[in-house]
Design an enzyme around this catalytic site. Structure first.
Site, PDB file in Angstrom:
ATOM      1  N   GLY A  67      52.911  11.526 -10.744  1.00 31.14           N
ATOM      2  CA  GLY A  67      52.503  12.382  -9.640  1.00 31.14           C
ATOM      3  C   GLY A  67      53.478  13.486  -9.287  1.00 31.14           C
ATOM      4  N   GLN A  68      54.510  13.693 -10.118  1.00 28.70           N
ATOM      5  CA  GLN A  68      55.424  14.801  -9.858  1.00 28.70           C
ATOM      6  C   GLN A  68      54.661  16.114  -9.992  1.00 28.70           C
ATOM      7  OE1 GLN A  68      55.832  12.561 -12.276  1.00 28.70           O
ATOM      8  NE2 GLN A  68      57.724  11.461 -11.953  1.00 28.70           N
ATOM      9  N   GLU A  69      55.180  17.146  -9.369  1.00 30.97           N
ATOM     10  CA  GLU A  69      54.478  18.427  -9.352  1.00 30.97           C
ATOM     11  C   GLU A  69      54.114  18.908 -10.763  1.00 30.97           C
ATOM     12  OE1 GLU A  69      54.936  22.763  -7.216  1.00 30.97           O
ATOM     13  OE2 GLU A  69      56.172  21.103  -6.532  1.00 30.97           O
ATOM     14  N   MET A  71      53.576  17.095 -13.420  1.00 29.77           N
ATOM     15  CA  MET A  71      52.528  16.242 -13.979  1.00 29.77           C
ATOM     16  C   MET A  71      51.170  16.553 -13.355  1.00 29.77           C
ATOM     17  SD  MET A  71      53.298  14.393 -16.487  1.00 29.77           S
ATOM     18  CE  MET A  71      51.771  13.473 -16.529  1.00 29.77           C
ATOM     19  N   ARG A  72      51.154  16.930 -12.092  1.00 25.39           N
ATOM     20  CA  ARG A  72      49.879  17.238 -11.432  1.00 25.39           C
ATOM     21  C   ARG A  72      49.171  18.395 -12.119  1.00 25.39           C
ATOM     22  NH1 ARG A  72      52.154  17.920  -5.641  1.00 25.39           N
ATOM     23  NH2 ARG A  72      53.869  16.514  -6.053  1.00 25.39           N
TER      24      ARG A  72
END
Length: 194
Positions: A67-69, A71-72
């Site tokens: 859910g890191q930026e 990865m989003r």
């Protein structure tokens, strides 16, 4: 985390996509679902995949995506053929609720998730000030964004397991119903082409 083969070759499988901001508790929830134990986790870089045999003829395949930026930005590559969206919210982190809400709304707009059932896990209910299910439902405008599909907000705590068996039961029912409707739709399309 590896894939576990099911003992039943004709077992039906449903793909469950787990999304949410980093540190919401997705991997901890997955380990609790799978092993009924708490593991020390580190932020997921990439994704984890694990299969959980629910019944002898039905398996849920969980895709736990970081859910890191950064990865989003690639979440859209995981949406295809999803039978259920499990969106995890850290219900105690009020500073990031708006960010989580925006990501939730953005992902629901994707055509691949049209009519896909949604389970929102209001995680970390054991922490002081955690928002309850009604508050998460209201803040995330879930009735508005999920009016065209099955949805539910389940309060839970990944570390204690509270609320997880109920979540898994409801998620399984949603996924089975969605699979049946997809199969019926496919049969109708095939009949029309004859």
């Amino acid at each position: 985390m590896g894939l576990q083969n099911t003992k039943h070759p004709k077992a039906k499988q449903a793909k469950i996509l787990m999304l949410g901001l980093d540190s919401a508790g997705k991997s901890t929830l997955l380990y609790k679902f799978r092993y009924n134990d708490v593991f020390l986790t580190i932020p997921t870089i990439g994704f984890n995949v694990d299969m959980i045999e629910i019944q002898k003829d039905f398996t849920l395949t969980f895709w736990d995506v970081g859910g890191q930026e950064k990865m989003r930005q690639v979440w859209c590559h995981f949406l295809e053929d999803t039978d259920g969206l499990l969106y995890v919210v850290d219900s105690s982190d009020k500073q990031r609720l708006e960010e989580s809400k925006k990501e939730f709304e953005f992902v629901l707009k994707n055509e691949c998730l049209k009519s896909v059932p949604v389970m929102v896990l209001a995680n970390k209910q054991d922490l002081p000030g955690a928002l309850n299910a009604e508050e998460i439902t209201r803040k995330f405008h879930i009735k508005k964004y999920c009016s065209d599909r099955n949805w539910y907000v389940q309060p839970c705590c990944a570390s204690t397991g509270e609320g997880l068996s109920e979540a898994l039961q409801r998620l399984t029912a949603f996924a089975k119903q969605h699979r049946r409707s997809k199969e019926t739709s496919t049969v109708f399309k095939e009949i029309k082409t004859l």
